[in-house]
Write a protein that holds these residues in place. Structure first.
Motif, PDB file in Angstrom:
ATOM      1  N   ARG A  38      41.743  46.124  45.626  1.00 17.68           N
ATOM      2  CA  ARG A  38      40.843  45.011  45.938  1.00 17.68           C
ATOM      3  C   ARG A  38      41.559  43.667  45.837  1.00 17.68           C
ATOM      4  N   SER A  39      42.806  43.675  46.271  1.00 20.42           N
ATOM      5  CA  SER A  39      43.608  42.458  46.239  1.00 20.42           C
ATOM      6  C   SER A  39      44.853  42.650  47.096  1.00 20.42           C
ATOM      7  N   LYS A  40      45.230  41.596  47.825  1.00 22.44           N
ATOM      8  CA  LYS A  40      46.497  41.611  48.550  1.00 22.44           C
ATOM      9  C   LYS A  40      47.666  41.332  47.611  1.00 22.44           C
ATOM     10  N   ASN A  41      47.365  40.875  46.420  1.00 24.62           N
ATOM     11  CA  ASN A  41      48.411  40.479  45.476  1.00 24.62           C
ATOM     12  C   ASN A  41      48.672  41.552  44.426  1.00 24.62           C
ATOM     13  N   TYR A  42      48.669  42.809  44.849  1.00 19.18           N
ATOM     14  CA  TYR A  42      48.843  43.917  43.907  1.00 19.18           C
ATOM     15  C   TYR A  42      50.229  43.947  43.288  1.00 19.18           C
ATOM     16  N   HIS A  43      51.173  43.154  43.832  1.00 17.08           N
ATOM     17  CA  HIS A  43      52.549  43.155  43.346  1.00 17.08           C
ATOM     18  C   HIS A  43      52.767  42.186  42.191  1.00 17.08           C
ATOM     19  N   ILE A  44      51.780  41.313  41.888  1.00 16.84           N
ATOM     20  CA  ILE A  44      51.985  40.321  40.825  1.00 16.84           C
ATOM     21  C   ILE A  44      51.929  41.019  39.465  1.00 16.84           C
ATOM     22  N   PRO A  45      52.555  40.436  38.433  1.00 27.30           N
ATOM     23  CA  PRO A  45      52.656  41.109  37.123  1.00 27.30           C
ATOM     24  C   PRO A  45      51.330  41.578  36.538  1.00 27.30           C
ATOM     25  N   SER A  46      50.251  40.825  36.748  1.00 27.95           N
ATOM     26  CA  SER A  46      48.973  41.221  36.150  1.00 27.95           C
ATOM     27  C   SER A  46      48.332  42.403  36.872  1.00 27.95           C
ATOM     28  N   LYS A  47      48.730  42.643  38.130  1.00 30.09           N
ATOM     29  CA  LYS A  47      48.151  43.734  38.917  1.00 30.09           C
ATOM     30  C   LYS A  47      49.032  44.976  38.938  1.00 30.09           C
TER      31      LYS A  47
END
Length: 218
Positions: free
Chosen positions: A111-120
């Motif tokens: 549910r996010s395009k930013n799945y690569h960021i540290p929190s995801k």
């Protein structure tokens, strides 16, 4: 979207990494492993097991270990549209899957395009994707369809993404964004047991390189 080298992709070779698969199991063969060996046609008293079978059993144990770590195991099948003038090489078919997985499936699941960021990143599924062949078919006019490849992917999902995955179960329920998945024809996601790994890897001897995601969790 992040590029492949920042998101997750590894290509693993069966022939060079058998000894690197980290698994834990008791010396006494578990009941599940007896079933797995029976599925592969390995007799109970058979001591010598082929490298291919040893690797497939190790992968099944690995996903059983993930299950014991409270991850949910799913099987994802992706097939691709027939293009009579296009060869379905392993490299090209793998690119189809990479594009679909990173740019359609993961954003939907996370549910996010930013799945690569540290929190995801820690919530990404562990995914191993294997090539398989379609059965050859002959049309009524006697024309043989070209050989096509498809993927069987085994997923070990974090509990945080389980409800979303359950909502995507069934045939072609995953929305396919044309820009990123125009080569994909069908998808099928279902919850399964670690033993399904033996089915997913049935062509591992012919296609020993497979895709794995992510490359890291931090």
């Amino acid at each position: 979207f992040p590029s492949h080298d920042k998101t997750t992709l590894k290509i693993t070779d069966m022939n060079s990494t058998l000894e690197k698969v980290a698994v834990t199991h008791n010396d006494a063969m578990s009941r599940s492993e007896q079933d797995w060996r029976e599925y592969l046609g390995i007799s109970p008293d058979q001591l010598q097991v082929s490298r291919d079978h040893r690797y497939r059993l190790a992968l099944a144990r690995l996903f059983q270990q993930y299950e014991h770590e409270n991850r949910k195991i799913f099987h994802l099948t992706a097939t691709y549209k027939p293009y009579p003038l296009e060869d379905f090489t392993p490299d090209k078919t793998n690119r189809y899957f990479i594009n679909f997985y990173l740019k359609s499936f993961l954003p939907l699941l996370m549910r996010s395009k930013n799945y690569h960021i540290p929190s995801k990143r820690p919530y990404q599924p562990i995914c191993y994707a294997f090539l398989d062949e379609h059965d050859q078919k002959v049309s009524s006019s006697g024309v043989m369809f070209p050989d096509r490849l498809h993927h069987h992917a085994m997923l070990a999902l974090h509990q945080n993404t389980y409800s979303t995955a359950k909502s995507l179960e069934s045939v072609s329920k995953i929305s396919l964004k044309t820009r990123f998945s125009n080569k994909v024809m069908t998808t099928h996601l279902r919850e399964c047991e670690p033993m399904t790994m033996l089915y997913a890897t049935k062509n591992l001897r012919k296609f020993p390189e497979f895709l794995s995601f992510p490359d890291r969790f931090i």
